[in-house]
Design a protein around this motif. Structure first.
Motif, PDB file in Angstrom:
ATOM      1  N   SER A 199      23.615  -5.931  70.494  1.00 47.56           N
ATOM      2  CA  SER A 199      23.217  -7.138  71.451  1.00 47.56           C
ATOM      3  C   SER A 199      21.857  -6.949  71.719  1.00 47.56           C
ATOM      4  CB  SER A 199      23.896  -6.757  72.883  1.00 47.56           C
ATOM      5  OG  SER A 199      23.580  -5.308  73.417  1.00 47.56           O
ATOM      6  N   ARG A 200      21.131  -6.395  71.519  1.00 47.04           N
ATOM      7  CA  ARG A 200      19.520  -6.250  71.327  1.00 47.04           C
ATOM      8  C   ARG A 200      19.001  -6.284  72.750  1.00 47.04           C
ATOM      9  NH1 ARG A 200      20.968  -8.859  66.456  1.00 47.04           N
ATOM     10  NH2 ARG A 200      19.730  -8.217  64.921  1.00 47.04           N
TER      11      ARG A 200
ATOM     12  N   GLU B 285      18.859 -10.014  76.445  1.00 49.97           N
ATOM     13  CA  GLU B 285      20.144  -9.462  75.687  1.00 49.97           C
ATOM     14  C   GLU B 285      20.963 -10.568  75.452  1.00 49.97           C
ATOM     15  OE1 GLU B 285      23.448  -5.995  76.366  1.00 49.97           O
ATOM     16  OE2 GLU B 285      22.241  -6.316  77.997  1.00 49.97           O
ATOM     17  N   GLU B 286      21.820 -10.335  74.169  1.00 47.91           N
ATOM     18  CA  GLU B 286      22.847 -11.372  74.066  1.00 47.91           C
ATOM     19  C   GLU B 286      24.026 -10.601  74.773  1.00 47.91           C
ATOM     20  OE1 GLU B 286      25.090 -13.093  70.052  1.00 47.91           O
ATOM     21  OE2 GLU B 286      23.931 -11.379  69.763  1.00 47.91           O
ATOM     22  N   ILE B 287      24.514 -10.954  75.728  1.00 44.02           N
ATOM     23  CA  ILE B 287      25.467 -10.763  76.517  1.00 44.02           C
ATOM     24  C   ILE B 287      26.937 -11.077  75.872  1.00 44.02           C
ATOM     25  CG2 ILE B 287      24.121 -10.433  78.714  1.00 44.02           C
ATOM     26  CD1 ILE B 287      25.526 -13.240  79.349  1.00 44.02           C
ATOM     27  N   LYS B 288      27.000 -11.839  75.128  1.00 47.10           N
ATOM     28  CA  LYS B 288      28.456 -12.232  74.632  1.00 47.10           C
ATOM     29  C   LYS B 288      27.927 -12.952  73.213  1.00 47.10           C
ATOM     30  CE  LYS B 288      33.037 -13.878  75.345  1.00 47.10           C
ATOM     31  NZ  LYS B 288      33.778 -14.782  76.259  1.00 47.10           N
ATOM     32  N   ASN B 289      28.655 -12.995  72.313  1.00 50.25           N
ATOM     33  CA  ASN B 289      28.319 -13.681  70.963  1.00 50.25           C
ATOM     34  C   ASN B 289      28.023 -14.928  71.126  1.00 50.25           C
ATOM     35  OD1 ASN B 289      27.940 -14.114  68.281  1.00 50.25           O
ATOM     36  ND2 ASN B 289      30.047 -15.362  68.296  1.00 50.25           N
TER      37      ASN B 289
ATOM     38  N   TYR C 178      22.705 -15.867  75.096  1.00 49.43           N
ATOM     39  CA  TYR C 178      21.484 -14.995  75.299  1.00 49.43           C
ATOM     40  C   TYR C 178      20.898 -15.077  76.495  1.00 49.43           C
ATOM     41  CZ  TYR C 178      21.849 -15.064  69.888  1.00 49.43           C
ATOM     42  OH  TYR C 178      22.342 -15.123  68.696  1.00 49.43           O
TER      43      TYR C 178
ATOM     44  N   LYS D 181      23.978  -6.267  64.031  1.00 46.35           N
ATOM     45  CA  LYS D 181      24.459  -7.556  64.381  1.00 46.35           C
ATOM     46  C   LYS D 181      23.602  -8.716  63.651  1.00 46.35           C
ATOM     47  CE  LYS D 181      27.176 -10.742  67.243  1.00 46.35           C
ATOM     48  NZ  LYS D 181      26.245 -11.560  67.869  1.00 46.35           N
TER      49      LYS D 181
ATOM     50  N   ASN E 127      22.952 -12.537  63.403  1.00 43.49           N
ATOM     51  CA  ASN E 127      23.557 -13.835  63.968  1.00 43.49           C
ATOM     52  C   ASN E 127      23.125 -14.943  62.795  1.00 43.49           C
ATOM     53  OD1 ASN E 127      24.687 -12.956  66.211  1.00 43.49           O
ATOM     54  ND2 ASN E 127      22.600 -12.667  67.034  1.00 43.49           N
TER      55      ASN E 127
END
Length: 822
Positions: free
Chosen positions: A505-506, A557-561, A564, A637, A639
């Motif tokens: 999720s970085r 952060e990428e909180i869900k696919n 961002y 992950k 993207n």
């Protein structure tokens, strides 16, 4: 010592392979890429570069083994196996390809009729394998020949330990076995890697993806380094000419036509070579193509070679891909590489039970411990045997892998890498401690070198400490830099702290504080390099800056696919700055005077450009990549995005806490961007951005909405969302605004159809841009450009003719761009 690899290969092969042997031609030369399978089945195995193969079967008994290879007669051998292992060698004869009398005497090109039939039957044929599952095996190999010891003064090492005394050998070897799923409509693809291995590495995370290897000539546009036009595309006759070389009969009695594929224009995005077509079925039997680096738009590549073999499947009455190889030759800046990526498909199931949960946005994943399989597992499951060279490479690199992780070795390596030389203060210096995973970097004086009329020549000395915590992306970094202006005699320090917790999720935290000189436009339209060139050579000081003492905290952060999140909080004191130098290499008498550092009044050198003030700035925003596809690796992950939908960005920005309330504001900003690939008809990209303030106030210029302008004729780093002829500080708004950018690159779709012009391989590019703000007449630009300009494989130049319109005033000009720098 060289006897051991032979013994190792011999015994490991005997342990697991049921039928083994070598495939050669009539002159005893080994044949690689031969398809070997049992009669009545679709897939089996493939011979390696030395002609060796191994074919697994379930039990003893009578079988017919088929050997199939493009350009050679298909061989069928009947065997009665009573004991394993069973050795079966094969010798293939070249195919006798003949032209029938009808083909010779006909007035119409028979190859054209065949290709038209293939095009007409594409949908029918691909519907036969519109959904399937299969096993996929791939092997990636890169070799280097006479590798240089240094490049740009830096030691290149031994490339992992696989080089011989001439600095030649394997530098990359990887294997992947995965389960794949495919659906034609809607087009979906999924891959799960069950085993992955890289020679000499612990993690073994190979990047050999089945979807990347899925080169489908039934599509109009084939992704192969570049979007190439398929020889059986619906508009193929605009790009290719065809010649029937001859025909021969396949093992089942099917007539196969061998057709030479030739480009109408030498450097178009096309293939060159032979395609084999099954008569009456009008489907592909095999391909043997060559592509140049120019055609795939990779100048470093000399040539790419692609071969595909297809086999008949009785279960769905279709010819399906069973094996593929891609060979690449690179000769670039003294580096000579040969690479091969081979793939094999097996265990097809053309009647899978797919449901709504079969395909998700995760297009690739790894089974647990997929990267930890031992050599026994690989010998049992590997469908294509290793060559002796590959066996030796695995053995050597696996044996030295442990040594190369030791403190003694890493310290000795760092001792060489960490050598300080007389250029280090200028170019920079990096000190590494590989065993403890940290590094210390000193930036060189040239890294941040610039010139502007406020600071004169200026540069920075910086130092950065980086600590890697684990393989999953956890790290932290602390750095600082000290900028000095030789004209204003000011030191401006800035400190940074950055931390990331993982590569999935970085989540990332950034803290910074100090003194810096940003541009009045937060989108930074003028690069330091562009301003240095324009100031020193032409006396055009376009860069306008102010001083900011600040402290800032940012989190993302990428909180869900595909979602961002980002937020920041900053407190800053802003001060106006004035010119302190008139220095330039250009004559003042000829080029005139510099303008002031006041972007709103370039002739006022006395009045401050704004009132000094302190303010707080809070932002919160999100970027939405709808239906985002991604790859799940064991340590990260990755993207992929999704160009089927636009990417949306929304931001809320609040300035607060200023003593003068007019500096406080609330703004909303949103943007949409998308890249749309139309295959053989080119590609389009657009960018739309707009914003509004909740209340119109007399806020500072740096907080107002601004565009990215340009007045340079040969700009370096001009973005797609910038205007081409708009002065930098001509348009700004404290109310509302909107801008739009549209561009379509037709590639060869238009110019490729024009006689004579099509020989140049230029690409037509059309563009349009628009800007609107309350109280101002709309601004518009239209452009016509030529892309892919240059000589031979070096085609990095683009030229655009741009015309602008604002309040009835028209302007025009030419823009020159180097694509390497843009």
């Amino acid at each position: 010592m060289r006897l051991f690899p032979f013994i190792f290969l011999f015994f490991t092969t005997l342990s697991f392979a049921q039928i083994t042997g070598k495939v050669t031609d009539v002159n005893q030369n080994p044949l690689s890429f031969v398809s070997i399978y049992l009669d009545g089945t679709v897939t089996g195995t493939t011979s390696n570069e030395e002609g060796d193969y191994s074919l697994s079967i379930q039990s003893t008994g009578s079988y017919t083994v088929v050997f199939q290879f493009l350009g050679y007669k298909t061989l069928r051998k009947k065997v009665n196996i009573t004991l394993f292992p069973f050795e079966l060698n094969a010798q293939l004869e070249e195919e006798s390809i003949t032209l029938s009398e009808v083909s010779i005497s006909t007035k119409e090109n028979p190859a054209n009729e065949i290709i038209r039939n293939v095009i007409a039957n594409k949908d029918k044929n691909t519907d036969k394998f519109k959904a399937y599952t299969a096993k996929f095996y791939s092997r990636g190999l890169f070799k280097i020949k006479n590798a240089p010891e240094k490049f740009l003064g830096q030691s290149l090492g031994d490339f992992g330990g696989g080089l011989d005394s001439t600095r030649s050998g394997i530098i990359y070897l990887s294997e992947t076995i995965s389960n794949i799923k495919y659906q034609k409509n809607p087009k979906r693809f999924s891959e799960k890697i069950v085993a992955s291995k890289i020679s000499g590495r612990d993690n073994g995370i190979s990047f050999n993806r089945a979807e990347d290897a899925n080169i489908n000539f039934y599509d109009n546009s084939v992704e192969f380094g570049n979007d190439l036009v398929s020889p059986i595309s619906t508009n193929a006759f605009s790009y290719y000419t065809y010649k029937l070389i001859g025909t021969f009969y396949e093992k089942s009695g099917k007539l196969i036509s061998k057709i030479k594929v030739m480009p109408k224009r030498e450097n178009d995005r096309v293939f060159v070579g032979d395609i084999y077509i099954v008569e009456d079925d009008w489907t592909v039997y095999g391909v043997d193509f060559t592509v140049t680096g120019i055609q795939v738009n990779i100048p470093a590549v000399d040539k790419l070679y692609l071969k595909q073999n297809y086999n008949y499947s009785t279960s769905n009455d279709a010819w399906v891909l069973i094996s593929q190889t891609i060979d690449v030759k690179v000769d670039f800046f003294g580096f000579k590489f040969d690479g091969r990526f081979s793939s094999a498909y097996s265990e097809y199931d053309f009647n899978p039970n797919f449901d709504d949960s079969t395909f998700t946005n995760e297009v690739l994943s790894f089974e647990k411990k997929a990267t930890e399989k031992d050599s026994v597992y690989w010998q049992k499951i590997r469908p294509v045997p290793l060559t002796l060279e590959e066996v030796t490479d695995y053995k050597i690199k696996d044996s030295i892998k442990v040594v190369r992780k030791s403190k003694k070795y890493l310290d000795s390596l760092n001792k060489i890498q960490n050598q300080f030389n007389f250029l280090s203060p200028i170019l920079g210096y990096n000190y590494r401690n590989s065993y403890e995973d940290w590094s210390l970097n000193f930036s060189g004086l040239i890294d941040d070198l610039g010139f502007n009329t406020v600071k004169g020549f200026n540069t920075s000395l910086g130092m950065s400490y980086f600590k890697r915590i684990n393989d999953q992306g956890k790290w932290w970094n602390m750095s600082g830099k000290l900028n000095y202006g030789f004209s204003d005699n000011r030191l401006r320090p800035v400190l940074y702290f950055n931390k990331r917790w993982n590569n999935f999720s970085r989540p990332t935290l950034n803290i910074s504080l100090g003194v810096e000189t940003p541009q009045f436009n937060e989108r930074s339209p003028i690069s330091k390099l562009n301003n240095l060139i324009s100031s020193l050579l032409y006396r055009n000081n376009f860069l306008k800056i102010y001083e900011k003492q600040f402290v800032k905290v940012r989190y993302s952060e990428e909180i869900k696919n595909g979602i961002y999140f980002n937020t920041s909080l900053e407190f800053a004191n802003r001060k106006p700055l004035f010119n302190t130098t008139n220095y330039s290499w250009a004559s003042e008498a000829k080029r005139g005077f510099y303008t002031s550092n006041n972007p709103l009044n370039p002739t006022d050198f006395v009045t401050p450009s704004f009132e000094e003030h302190s303010v707080g700035i809070a932002t919160v925003g999100a970027t939405f990549v709808f239906n985002q596809k991604y790859l799940s690796y064991p340590d990260q992950k990755f993207n992929l995005g999704n160009n089927k939908y636009p990417t949306l960005n929304v931001q809320y920005r609040k300035t607060f806490g200023a003593r003068q309330s007019r500096f406080n504001s609330d703004a909303f900003i949103a943007s949409l961007r998308q890249y749309i690939n139309f295959g053989n008809y080119g590609a389009m990209r657009y960018y739309v951005r707009g914003g509004m303030f909740l209340e119109k106030r007399d806020i500072a210029l740096m907080d107002q909405f601004q565009t990215i302008g340009n007045v340079l004729r040969a700009p370096i780093g001009l973005a797609q969302n910038s205007f081409n002829l708009l002065p930098y500080y001509e348009f700004f708004s404290n109310d509302r605004y909107a801008e739009a950018h549209l561009e379509h690159n037709f590639r060869g779709a238009i110019l490729g159809r024009l006689p004579l012009v099509n020989k140049l391989n230029f690409n037509l590019v059309l563009g349009a841009k628009s800007l609107t703000m309350p109280g101002r007449n709309p601004y518009s630009e239209f452009s016509v450009g030529l892309d892919n300009l240059g000589f031979g494989k070096w085609r990095f130049l683009r030229i655009d003719y741009v015309k602008s319109l604002n309040a009835g005033i028209q302007n025009d000009g030419l823009l020159f761009r180097l694509k390497l720098l843009n």
